[in-house]
Scaffold this active site. Structure first.
Site, mmCIF file in Angstrom:
data_model
loop_
_atom_site.group_PDB
_atom_site.id
_atom_site.type_symbol
_atom_site.label_atom_id
_atom_site.label_comp_id
_atom_site.label_asym_id
_atom_site.label_seq_id
_atom_site.Cartn_x
_atom_site.Cartn_y
_atom_site.Cartn_z
ATOM 1 N N ARG A 84 0.891 -1.162 0.000
ATOM 2 C CA ARG A 84 0.000 0.000 0.000
ATOM 3 C C ARG A 84 0.926 1.207 0.000
ATOM 4 O O ARG A 84 1.635 1.454 0.970
ATOM 5 C CB ARG A 84 -0.891 0.005 1.247
ATOM 6 C CG ARG A 84 -1.803 -1.228 1.348
ATOM 7 C CD ARG A 84 -2.765 -1.074 2.525
ATOM 8 N NE ARG A 84 -3.353 -2.347 2.933
ATOM 9 C CZ ARG A 84 -4.439 -2.879 2.375
ATOM 10 N NH1 ARG A 84 -5.040 -2.266 1.396
ATOM 11 N NH2 ARG A 84 -4.908 -4.032 2.825
ATOM 12 N N ARG A 184 -13.451 -4.129 6.292
ATOM 13 C CA ARG A 184 -13.390 -2.891 7.063
ATOM 14 C C ARG A 184 -14.574 -1.998 6.727
ATOM 15 O O ARG A 184 -15.189 -1.416 7.596
ATOM 16 C CB ARG A 184 -12.083 -2.164 6.721
ATOM 17 C CG ARG A 184 -11.312 -1.826 7.950
ATOM 18 C CD ARG A 184 -10.070 -1.046 7.786
ATOM 19 N NE ARG A 184 -9.254 -1.270 6.642
ATOM 20 C CZ ARG A 184 -7.972 -1.585 6.682
ATOM 21 N NH1 ARG A 184 -7.398 -1.784 7.855
ATOM 22 N NH2 ARG A 184 -7.253 -1.689 5.594
HETATM 23 O O1 F6P Z 1 -8.860 -4.872 1.597
HETATM 24 C C1 F6P Z 1 -8.671 -6.192 1.930
HETATM 25 C C2 F6P Z 1 -8.491 -6.350 3.421
HETATM 26 O O2 F6P Z 1 -8.208 -7.700 3.636
HETATM 27 C C3 F6P Z 1 -9.650 -5.908 4.293
HETATM 28 O O3 F6P Z 1 -10.706 -6.819 4.380
HETATM 29 C C4 F6P Z 1 -8.971 -5.701 5.603
HETATM 30 O O4 F6P Z 1 -9.694 -4.822 6.401
HETATM 31 C C5 F6P Z 1 -7.656 -5.119 5.200
HETATM 32 O O5 F6P Z 1 -7.404 -5.598 3.892
HETATM 33 C C6 F6P Z 1 -6.507 -5.471 6.096
HETATM 34 O O6 F6P Z 1 -5.367 -4.857 5.593
HETATM 35 P P1 F6P Z 1 -3.897 -5.069 6.178
HETATM 36 O O7 F6P Z 1 -3.493 -6.456 5.847
HETATM 37 O O8 F6P Z 1 -3.075 -4.056 5.485
HETATM 38 O O9 F6P Z 1 -4.040 -4.841 7.633
#
Ligand code: F6P
Length: 334
Positions: A84, A184
């Site tokens: 990200r 989320r």
């Molecule tokens: O967008 C996909 C997702 O798996 C969401 O369901 C979740 O809230 C988020 O990514 C978690 O992201 P990370 O792995 O960056 O904490």
């Protein structure tokens, strides 16, 4: 199976680049393979960019051949890796990445990712004129313009497998379990898993949580002598710790729920056949759309047909969760 649009190749593309961005999703590898092999079949070179926009910014990419994508269709995660990228939110950073792509004589970029990543692809095109095509890749299934996203089916089945196991214990010990699934901002995973698992209740971010009603419902099912065990599926929601707090409040109301947070196990694992087919078709079609002169679009699926949606629609519209699905879930467990 999908109905595929017939597209006439118009542009003489020399090279394109592909990346995966944001949270990984099972099936991303199949999508990359679809892009790479389709491009090579049309005589187009393909660069694989590492770690999404972060790798692009560092010019971290390599030419892929047919062999580079062999033996990956069945693997979860993404062999190109993902990230990200906060820096990509700045216009000057986006301008720099367009320069990097043009210096290599790359004609188009395919971005496989979620909402944020596809918005990045749109802004890159809008500000620099660099051709981009998006492919919806996220377990959340919350992308406007596509009924389905790469990874959703696998994530639902992974969560379902876990819940089926949890239900054995819930039944044996006559306990309620709060099972937290990912999501989320959206309750697609929770709703589908809830229906398929026969959950007693489903909590989603799209609907306000009525804790009182929830507690009363659990209490009354115990008193009635049926449903002394049960599964409540909770989408994680925006604020971390929701399920724990929910359990705490239920304890105040005399319940003794267990909490099980499924977390990232939902993002990993071998993609289902459904996700492999979806990803392969979207990857192949992304190249065909580029060849036909399209840009700034997402290739998705609607009503069983592969379709394109302008990427800026993703900024304007949200994909809603059909309330009727939740009603069906409620009716079926009574
Ligand atoms: O967008 C996909 C997702 O798996 C969401 O369901 C979740 O809230 C988020 O990514 C978690 O992201 P990370 O792995 O960056 O904490």
């Amino acid at each position: 199976m999908y109905e595929l649009p017939v597209l006439e190749p118009k542009l003489p593309l020399k090279a394109l680049a592909v990346m995966t961005s944001g949270g990984d999703a099972p099936g991303m590898n199949a999508a990359i393979r679809g892009v790479v092999r389709t491009a090579l079949n049309h005589g187009i070179e393909v660069y694989g960019i590492k770690r999404g926009f972060s790798g692009l910014l560092e010019d971290d990419m390599q030419l892929l051949d047919s062999q580079s994508v062999s033996n990956i269709v069945q693997r979860g995660g993404t062999f190109l890796k993902s990230d990200r990228c906060e820096a990509f939110k700045q216009p000057e950073v986006r301008a720099k990445t367009a320069q990097i792509l043009r210096q290599k004589s790359i004609d188009g970029l395919v971005v496989i990712g979620g909402d944020g990543s596809l918005t990045g692809a749109h802004l890159l095109e809008e500000e620099t004129g660099f051709a981009t095509i998006g492919i919806p890749g996220t377990i959340d299934n919350d992308i406007f313009g596509s009924d389905d996203t790469i990874g959703f089916d696998t994530a639902v089945n992974t969560a379902l497998d876990a819940i089926d196991r949890i239900r054995d214990t819930a039944h044996s010990h006559e306990r309620h379990f709060l099972v937290e699934v990912m999501g989320r901002n959206s309750g697609f995973i929770a709703t589908h898993v809830g229906i398929a698992a026969g959950a007693e209740m489903i909590v989603v971010p799209e609907h306000a949580l009525d804790l009182e009603a929830l507690s009363l419902q659990l209490a009354s099912s115990r008193v009635a002598g049926h449903g002394s065990s049960g599964i409540i599926v909770v989408a994680e929601g925006k604020i971390p710790g929701l399920t724990g707090r929910l359990a705490e409040q239920l304890r105040i109301h005399g319940q003794k729920p267990h909490v099980c947070i499924l977390g990232h196990i939902q993002r990993g694992g071998s993609p289902t056949g459904h996700d492999r087919v979806l990803a392969s078709c979207l990857g192949a079609m992304a190249v065909k759309y580029l060849l036909a002169g399209y840009s700034d679009i997402m290739v998705g699926v609607r009503d069983g047909r592969i379709v394109d949606t302008p990427l800026d629609d993703l900024l304007r519209y949200r994909k809603g969760l059909d309330p009727e699905l939740l009603n069906i879930a409620l009716q079926l467990h009574r």
